[in-house]
Every structure is written in C-alpha cells, then in structure tokens.
Design a protein around this motif. Sequence first.
Motif, PDB file in Angstrom:
ATOM      1  N   GLU A   1       8.308-104.875 132.628  1.00  0.00           N
ATOM      2  CA  GLU A   1       7.876-104.228 133.871  1.00  0.00           C
ATOM      3  C   GLU A   1       7.848-102.706 133.780  1.00  0.00           C
ATOM      4  O   GLU A   1       7.411-102.036 134.726  1.00  0.00           O
ATOM      5  CB  GLU A   1       8.758-104.664 135.055  1.00  0.00           C
ATOM      6  N   ASP A   2       8.294-102.141 132.668  1.00  0.00           N
ATOM      7  CA  ASP A   2       8.156-100.707 132.432  1.00  0.00           C
ATOM      8  C   ASP A   2       6.768-100.350 131.898  1.00  0.00           C
ATOM      9  O   ASP A   2       6.452 -99.167 131.755  1.00  0.00           O
ATOM     10  CB  ASP A   2       9.215-100.216 131.440  1.00  0.00           C
TER      11      ASP A   2
ATOM     12  N   ALA B   1      14.705 -92.999 139.744  1.00  0.00           N
ATOM     13  CA  ALA B   1      14.409 -94.185 140.546  1.00  0.00           C
ATOM     14  C   ALA B   1      15.439 -95.257 140.221  1.00  0.00           C
ATOM     15  O   ALA B   1      15.938 -95.336 139.088  1.00  0.00           O
ATOM     16  CB  ALA B   1      13.002 -94.697 140.208  1.00  0.00           C
ATOM     17  N   ASP B   2      15.753 -96.069 141.208  1.00  0.00           N
ATOM     18  CA  ASP B   2      16.749 -97.119 140.993  1.00  0.00           C
ATOM     19  C   ASP B   2      16.355 -98.049 139.855  1.00  0.00           C
ATOM     20  O   ASP B   2      17.211 -98.562 139.135  1.00  0.00           O
ATOM     21  CB  ASP B   2      16.940 -97.924 142.280  1.00  0.00           C
ATOM     22  N   SER B   3      15.072 -98.267 139.687  1.00  0.00           N
ATOM     23  CA  SER B   3      14.597 -99.216 138.688  1.00  0.00           C
ATOM     24  C   SER B   3      14.850 -98.758 137.249  1.00  0.00           C
ATOM     25  O   SER B   3      14.809 -99.580 136.328  1.00  0.00           O
ATOM     26  CB  SER B   3      13.101 -99.474 138.877  1.00  0.00           C
ATOM     27  N   VAL B   4      15.098 -97.459 137.052  1.00  0.00           N
ATOM     28  CA  VAL B   4      15.304 -96.949 135.687  1.00  0.00           C
ATOM     29  C   VAL B   4      16.685 -96.334 135.492  1.00  0.00           C
ATOM     30  O   VAL B   4      17.044 -95.968 134.366  1.00  0.00           O
ATOM     31  CB  VAL B   4      14.222 -95.911 135.306  1.00  0.00           C
ATOM     32  N   LYS B   5      17.450 -96.229 136.559  1.00  0.00           N
ATOM     33  CA  LYS B   5      18.760 -95.597 136.483  1.00  0.00           C
ATOM     34  C   LYS B   5      19.645 -96.331 135.477  1.00  0.00           C
ATOM     35  O   LYS B   5      19.741 -97.552 135.493  1.00  0.00           O
ATOM     36  CB  LYS B   5      19.399 -95.597 137.874  1.00  0.00           C
TER      37      LYS B   5
ATOM     38  N   ARG C   1      19.073 -96.503 132.355  1.00  0.00           N
ATOM     39  CA  ARG C   1      18.275 -96.847 131.160  1.00  0.00           C
ATOM     40  C   ARG C   1      17.452 -95.659 130.659  1.00  0.00           C
ATOM     41  O   ARG C   1      17.244 -95.523 129.451  1.00  0.00           O
ATOM     42  CB  ARG C   1      17.321 -98.000 131.474  1.00  0.00           C
TER      43      ARG C   1
ATOM     44  N   LYS D   1      11.901-102.864 129.493  1.00  0.00           N
ATOM     45  CA  LYS D   1      11.546-104.164 130.053  1.00  0.00           C
ATOM     46  C   LYS D   1      10.025-104.258 130.158  1.00  0.00           C
ATOM     47  O   LYS D   1       9.349-103.233 130.288  1.00  0.00           O
ATOM     48  CB  LYS D   1      12.150-104.311 131.441  1.00  0.00           C
TER      49      LYS D   1
ATOM     50  N   GLU E   1       4.195 -94.288 140.814  1.00  0.00           N
ATOM     51  CA  GLU E   1       5.535 -94.258 141.385  1.00  0.00           C
ATOM     52  C   GLU E   1       6.423 -93.243 140.670  1.00  0.00           C
ATOM     53  O   GLU E   1       6.243 -92.942 139.489  1.00  0.00           O
ATOM     54  CB  GLU E   1       6.189 -95.643 141.327  1.00  0.00           C
TER      55      GLU E   1
END
Length: 122
Positions: free
Chosen positions: A89-90, A61-65, A67, A87, A46
């Motif tokens: 999930e990273d 990506a929204d999931s890392v924005k 951070r 996290k 991804e």
Amino acid sequence: QVQLVESGGGLAQAGGSLRLSCAASGRTFSRYAMGWFRQAPGKEREFVATISWSGGTTYYADSVKGRFTISRDNPKNTVYLQMNSLKPEDTAVYYCATGAVASGTGYGMNNWGKGTLVTVSS
C-alpha cells in the motif's frame, strides 16, 4: 523559486527499504520547510511527512509513522525520505514540496517536484 528533483524510486519487495532524495536548486533551500507527499493510482495526493527548515521538527502521517524517516542536509540542498518495512500500500508516486512551515498535515506546501515512482510487491 526553488526547483525540486526527486530520485531513488523503484521496485522493492514488501518488508524492504528504499531511500528517496529530493535535490533543490537555489541558495534559499534552508529557509523552507520541506515535505513528502504521495499519490497512489486512482487516489488523491496525500501527506507523508514534513520537516522544518532546521530539521529539528518532523511530522508524519499515521500510516508511515515508525517506518519512514524524513531528514535534510541543508549544505547539500537535499531532503531525504528513508522508507523501511515497506508495504504494497506504499506504492505511489512520491513528491517533495517546499513550504513556509512544517505541519502535521502538510498544509501550505507547494512548489512540487515531478515525482518518483515507488512500487512495492507483495
């Protein structure tokens, strides 16, 4: 063709930080947009972040924005990914890649490195 070698992966605790590096060979590094991608176990690769050739434009990506931060040092032929507030999930193998343009999806990025493993424990 630009050769890419990622480094800086390892084990981190949730809430911790890591900085990944991607060293590129060749004198044409500054002509390429660069990207970071990741692949978690059992999942597809991804998009994480991209940066334009000048470093002036970045996408996440929204999931890392908020951070993660992508940056590059063209004289050193290196692109970085600063990862904060990690996290579980990273957890994934992180790859860098080159492309013609930076985008919000990483579309068109190719010429992958071999990756570096990031493991985040809870």
